[in-house]
Design a protein around this motif. Structure first.
Motif, short mmCIF file in Angstrom:
data_model
loop_
_atom_site.label_atom_id
_atom_site.label_comp_id
_atom_site.label_asym_id
_atom_site.label_seq_id
_atom_site.Cartn_x
_atom_site.Cartn_y
_atom_site.Cartn_z
N MET A 84 24.45 32.44 -25.06
CA MET A 84 25.88 32.69 -25.17
C MET A 84 26.57 31.63 -26.02
N SER A 85 26.06 30.42 -26.02
CA SER A 85 26.63 29.38 -26.88
C SER A 85 26.45 29.76 -28.35
N CYS A 86 25.27 30.26 -28.69
CA CYS A 86 25.03 30.70 -30.07
C CYS A 86 25.95 31.85 -30.44
N LEU A 87 26.10 32.83 -29.55
CA LEU A 87 26.98 33.97 -29.83
C LEU A 87 28.44 33.53 -29.95
N LEU A 88 28.84 32.59 -29.11
CA LEU A 88 30.21 32.09 -29.16
C LEU A 88 30.49 31.34 -30.45
N ILE A 89 29.52 30.56 -30.91
CA ILE A 89 29.68 29.83 -32.18
C ILE A 89 29.84 30.81 -33.34
#
Length: 131
Positions: free
Chosen positions: A85-90
């Protein structure tokens, strides 16, 4: 909140995201991009179908993972979800900040709910999650 409940919740949010994407592709493509050529639309649908199916699969994976009895293993699943989710949020933030320059726009509001809620639930589960 139990980690089991958090895994079911974030899994359900992934299912929701996948279903929203499929519904958007089927029912509202004309309102989202009315001037897109047929070839471009087919290309976008093909790519977005894969993304939607991936989110549905991840949702089921997380819901099934909620049956893990080992607390440390369940926390590792949450950590993996947090990294995803951190990758998607970035990427979502990057696309939103560069709207009109590199890309046309960032994700629509329903996607932001999932992109923000999932990391919050995962972080809470990692820090204060119960067995």
């Amino acid at each position: 909140m139990k980690i089991k409940t958090i895994l079911k919740t974030v899994g359900s949010l992934h299912l929701l995201l996948g279903l929203l994407l499929i519904n958007m592709l089927i029912f509202s493509v004309d309102t989202i991009a009315p001037s897109v050529s047929a070839e471009t639309l087919l290309f976008i649908r093909g790519t977005a179908d894969v993304v939607a199916a991936t989110n549905i699969g991840i949702g089921f994976l997380l819901i099934i993972s909620s049956s893990i009895r080992d607390h440390e293993s369940a926390k590792k699943v949450l950590l993996g979800e947090l990294a995803l989710m951190s990758c998607l949020l970035i990427v979502a933030v990057f696309n939103t900040l560069n709207a009109g320059v590199i890309v046309d726009a960032g994700p629509p509001p329903p996607f932001w709910i999932v992109l923000i809620a999932n990391p919050v639930f995962c972080t809470y589960g990692l820090l204060k999650g119960k067995k």
